[in-house]
Enzyme design. Structure first.
Site, PDB file in Angstrom:
ATOM      1  N   GLU A 147       0.833  -1.201   0.000  1.00 48.90           N
ATOM      2  CA  GLU A 147       0.000   0.000   0.000  1.00 48.90           C
ATOM      3  C   GLU A 147       0.869   1.252   0.000  1.00 48.90           C
ATOM      4  O   GLU A 147       1.620   1.496   0.936  1.00 48.90           O
ATOM      5  CB  GLU A 147      -0.896  -0.002   1.248  1.00 48.90           C
ATOM      6  N   ASP A 179      -1.255  -1.020   5.700  1.00 48.79           N
ATOM      7  CA  ASP A 179      -1.221  -0.467   7.058  1.00 48.79           C
ATOM      8  C   ASP A 179      -2.257  -1.163   7.936  1.00 48.79           C
ATOM      9  O   ASP A 179      -3.280  -1.630   7.450  1.00 48.79           O
ATOM     10  CB  ASP A 179      -1.532   1.037   7.032  1.00 48.79           C
ATOM     11  N   ASP A 192      -4.564  -0.142   9.612  1.00 46.28           N
ATOM     12  CA  ASP A 192      -5.650   0.790   9.931  1.00 46.28           C
ATOM     13  C   ASP A 192      -6.829   0.549   8.980  1.00 46.28           C
ATOM     14  O   ASP A 192      -6.833  -0.403   8.213  1.00 46.28           O
ATOM     15  CB  ASP A 192      -5.156   2.246   9.840  1.00 46.28           C
ATOM     16  N   ASP A 200      -7.922   2.184   6.353  1.00 46.06           N
ATOM     17  CA  ASP A 200      -7.624   2.243   4.919  1.00 46.06           C
ATOM     18  C   ASP A 200      -6.943   0.968   4.453  1.00 46.06           C
ATOM     19  O   ASP A 200      -7.224   0.448   3.380  1.00 46.06           O
ATOM     20  CB  ASP A 200      -6.721   3.444   4.614  1.00 46.06           C
TER      21      ASP A 200
END
Ligand code: 28G
Length: 630
Positions: free
Chosen positions: A420, A493, A495, A497
Site C-alpha cells: 500500500e 497499514d 488501519d 484504509d
C-alpha cells in the site's frame, strides 16, 4: 344445474379473475392493462384471418375507455340453451368464446388466450355492440362483468361486425392510461403479419391517428426494420409447408454487424426464440457452407455467427394447435421439436436454390459472411498474440514498470508483495531479500471489483499490473501452476484504509483469480502495532493483547511506539517484523475468510455509513486471530 346456480358459478368465475388478475393477465401494471386490449383485438384479428372484414379500429376515448371495432360477422346474437343470450355467455363465462379455431390453426393470442370475459371481469364497465342480421344489438356490463342491460336491439343497419368498448377497473390497475405508442407498435406488427388487414389507431384526447396496412407482409416488415440501414441486396422470401406447419421467412443483409431475427408462431411473437429459430440458423450455416465449398470460396468453413452478421430476418410459422409447445417463464419460446426440422429443411432447400439462381446476390452475401469469418479469426489471433506473442513484450514493459522483480526466477520460492502506497513500497524495496522477493507498490485506492464493469476493471492500471506480474491468467484462464510467485502477499497499514485495500484486493482475487486462493497462495502480511523499548532491548508487539501481557509481565521502565503505518518503519524494521520468513506472521487467505471478505465487501462498499463503522470496529483485529506462521 338450475339457472340460478349457473349464474352463481359465473359470478364466482369472474370474481376469481378479480381476486387474482395476475393469474389471467400476468400483471396489473402497464403490461397487464394493455393485455386487456390485446385480448379484445386478437378476437377482431381472428375474424379478419377467417376472411370476414378487413378493417379494425382501435380508439382510445377521452373518458379513459377504449373501443375496438371489427367488420366481421358479428358475435352470434341468438339465445343460448341456458336461456341467456350468446353474447352474455361469451362475455361472462371464463374461456367461452375466447379463442376459436380456423382450419385447425389456433390463430393469434394463443399465449395467454383467456378471452373477453376476463377483460369484462377487470372492467368498470363494458359495452358490446353487434351488427348482424340487419340489426344493431347491444349488451352492457358493469362492476366486473355484471349484466347492466341485457342484449337488446337498438337500431337497424346493413353493416356487420362487433364493437367492444371497455373501461378498465381503476381499483385493479395501478395506472389506467393506455399508451398510444404501445398500441401502435403492436398493431403495426399484426399488420405486417396479416397482409389483408388494415388497422387504424386513434387517440381522441391527443387527436392522433395512425393507419397500418402492408401489402407485402414479411417483406414490408424487413423494409421497415432496415429503413435506416444500407441493405446489400433485395429481400429474400421463403415459403413452404411441411407436416402441416406453414413456414414464411423474409431476410436481408445490411452493411452493419447486428443480427436481428424476429419470430412469430400463429401471429404471436416468440420473444425468446426456440426450435424454429434454431432450425433457421442451422439451415443458413449449412446452405452457405455448401455454397462456399462448391465454388471454392474458402478452404475452411463458416461458423454460424459468420452467416448472421448484419442479417435482418422475420420468421413466421403457422402450427396446428396439437403441435404447439411453449417454454420458459413467459411462454415466449417455441418448444415444438418438429418445428426445428421443418424450418431447417424448408429454409435449407429454398435458400440453396435461391443462391444458385441469384449468383450476384449470393456473391454479395458470401463476401459478407467470409469477411465476418476473417475478422473473427484476426481478432482471435490478436488475442493470442497479446497473450504469448511479440506484442506482449512491449506491453509488459509498461505494465510491469512499477514492479521491482526478484533476481531469482524460481517461481516455487518467489514472493510478490503488493504494498500500500509508494513510500511503503520504497521501504519494502530497500528492506526485502532481493533474491526472491518482488515488490509492487499500489497507489491510492484499488478499484472495486464488485462494482466496476468487467471492462473498466480490466482497463484499470493497477489490476493489469497485478495480473501481468503474477502471470497466471485471469478468469477461466487462471492457472496457479503458471504463477510467477509461490506467495502473493498483501502488505497494508494496520488501519481502516489498509483493511479496505485488503478487502478490495481479496475481492478481485476472489472474483477473477480464485484458483490462487484455493491453492493457498494469497497471504496478508501482519505488520506490528507497537515497538516497546526497555533498557537496551526492544520488542515488536502485534496486538493490544500482546501489549497488555507485556505491561503485566514487565515491571521496569519502557517506552512504547505505536506504528500508524508501514511508512513509519525503516527498511530494517520492516524486514525484521513483516517480511523475514523466519520472523514474520502471515495470514493465509482461505475461502472461509473469503466468505467474510464478501460480507466485508457488502458492508464496506455499501452506502450505509453506520453498519460500516460498526463492522470496522468489530473486525479490525480479525487479522490476528487466525495467525499463520510460514
Ligand atoms: C371488436 C372487438 C373484438 C368477433 C365474432 C364472430 C363470431 C363469433 C366473434 O362466434 C362463437 C364459437 C364457435 C361458432 C362465428 C359469427 C361464427 C358465425 C361468429 C370480436 C360460434 C363466437 N358468426 N367476431 N365470435 N362461435 N369479434 N371483436 O370479438 O362456433 S368475436
Amino acid at each position: 344445474m338450475a339457472y340460478d346456480d349457473k349464474s352463481i358459478k359465473i359470478l364466482e368465475g369472474l370474481e376469481a379473475v378479480r381476486k387474482r388478475p395476475g393469474m389471467y393477465i400476468g400483471s396489473t401494471d402497464k403490461r397487464g392493462l394493455h393485455h386487456l386490449v390485446w385480448e379484445i383485438v386478437d378476437n377482431a384479428v381472428d375474424e379478419v384471418i377467417n376472411g370476414f372484414g378487413k378493417n379494425i379500429l382501435v380508439k382510445i376515448n377521452k373518458d379513459g375507455s377504449i373501443t375496438v371495432k371489427d367488420e366481421g360477422r358479428g358475435v352470434p346474437a341468438g339465445m343460448h340453451e341456458s336461456g341467456k343470450s350468446t353474447p352474455e355467455v361469451i362475455y361472462t363465462v371464463l374461456h367461452a368464446g375466447g379463442k376459436f379455431e380456423t382450419d385447425g390453426y389456433k390463430v393469434s393470442g394463443g399465449l395467454h388466450g383467456v378471452g373477453a370475459s376476463v377483460v369484462n371481469a377487470l372492467s368498470e364497465w363494458m359495452k358490446v355492440e353487434i351488427r348482424r342480421d340487419k340489426c344493431i344489438y347491444e349488451i352492457t356490463f358493469k362492476d366486473g362483468g355484471k349484466v347492466d342491460s341485457p342484449l337488446k336491439v337498438i337500431g337497424t343497419t346493413k353493416e356487420t361486425g362487433t364493437t367492444v368498448t371497455f373501461k378498465p377497473d381503476e381499483t385493479i390497475f395501478k395506472n389506467c392510461n393506455f399508451s398510444y405508442t404501445t398500441i401502435c407498435e403492436r398493431m403495426q406488427e399484426s399488420a405486417f403479419l396479416i397482409s389483408d388487414l388494415t388497422i387504424t389507431v386513434i387517440d381522441e384526447e391527443d387527436e392522433k391517428e395512425s393507419v397500418f396496412h402492408y401489402d407485402n407482409g414479411l417483406a414490408s416488415y424487413i423494409d421497415y426494420i432496415n429503413e435506416d440501414k444500407k441493405a446489400l441486396h433485395k429481400i429474400i422470401e421463403i415459403h413452404g409447408v411441411k407436416n402441416n406447419i406453414v413456414v414464411d421467412v423474409a431476410m436481408q443483409y445490411t452493411d452493419g454487424y447486428n443480427e436481428q431475427i424476429i419470430s412469430f408462431v400463429n401471429n404471436v411473437k416468440t420473444v425468446d426464440g426456440g426450435s424454429h429459430e434454431v432450425g433457421f440458423k442451422t439451415a443458413l450455416t449449412k446452405a452457405f457452407n455448401d455454397y462456399i465449398k462448391k465454388y471454392s470460396l474458402s478452404k475452411t468453413g463458416l461458423e454460424g455467427s459468420d452467416t448472421r452478421e448484419g442479417i435482418s430476418a422475420v420468421i413466421s410459422l403457422k402450427i396446428p394447435e396439437e403441435l404447439l409447445q411453449f417454454e420458459g417463464q413467459t411462454k415466449g419460446k417455441l418448444g415444438t421439436p418438429v418445428a426445428r426440422t421443418v424450418v431447417e429443411s424448408i429454409v435449407y432447400e429454398k435458400l440453396s436454390y435461391f443462391l444458385e439462381e441469384n449468383k450476384e446476390t449470393a456473391g454479395v452475401i458470401m463476401a459478407k459472411s467470409l469477411k465476418s469469418k476473417f475478422a473473427r479469426e484476426a481478432a482471435r489471433k490478436a488475442r493470442e498474440e497479446a497473450r504469448n506473442g511479440k506484442g506482449r513484450k512491449e506491453k509488459e514493459k509498461v505494465l510491469l514498470g512499477k514492479l521491482t522483480p526478484a533476481q531469482s526466477k524460481d517461481a516455487k520460492k518467489n514472493e510478490l508483495f503488493l504494498v500500500e502506497g509508494n513510500s511503503a513500497g520504497g521501504t519494502a524495496k530497500s528492506g526485502r531479500d532481493k533474491n526472491f522477493q518482488a515488490i509492487m507498490p499500489l497507489r491510492g485506492k484499488v478499484i472495486n471489483a464488485e462494482k466496476a464493469s468487467t471492462n473498466d476493471l480490466f482497463k484499470n492500471e493497477e489490476i493489469n499490473m497485478i495480473i501481468h506480474a503474477i502471470g497466471a491468467g485471469v478468469g477461466s484462464d487462471c492457472d496457479p501452476s503458471r504463477s510467477n510467485y509461490n506467495k502473493i502477499i498483501i502488505m497494508s497499514d494496520a488501519d481502516v484504509d489498509g483493511s479496505h485495500i485488503q478487502t478490495l484486493l481479496l475481492t478481485f482475487f476472489y472474483r477473477h483469480m480464485r484458483p490462487l486462493i484455493e491453492n493457498g497462495m494469497i497471504f496478508i502480511a501482519v505488520p506490528p502495532l507497537y515497538l516497546v523499548k526497555y533498557g537496551k532491548e526492544k520488542r515488536y508487539l502485534m496486538s493490544n493483547e500482546e501489549l497488555n501481557e507485556f505491561r503485566e509481565s514487565y515491571k521496569g521502565k519502557f517506552t512504547i511506539q505505536r506504528y500508524k503505518g508501514l511508512g513509519e518503519m525503516n527498511p530494517d524494521q520492516l524486514w525484521e517484523t513483516t517480511m523475514d520468513p523466519d520472523n514474520r506472521s502471515l495470514i493465509r487467505v482461505n475461502i472461509s475468510d473469503l466468505a467474510l471478505a464478501e460480507k466485508r465487501v457488502n458492508v464496506l462498499m455499501g452506502d450505509k455509513v453506520e453498519p460500516r463503522k460498526e463492522w470496522i470496529n468489530e473486525n479490525v483485529e480479525f487479522t490476528l486471530e487466525d495467525d499463520y506462521r510460514s
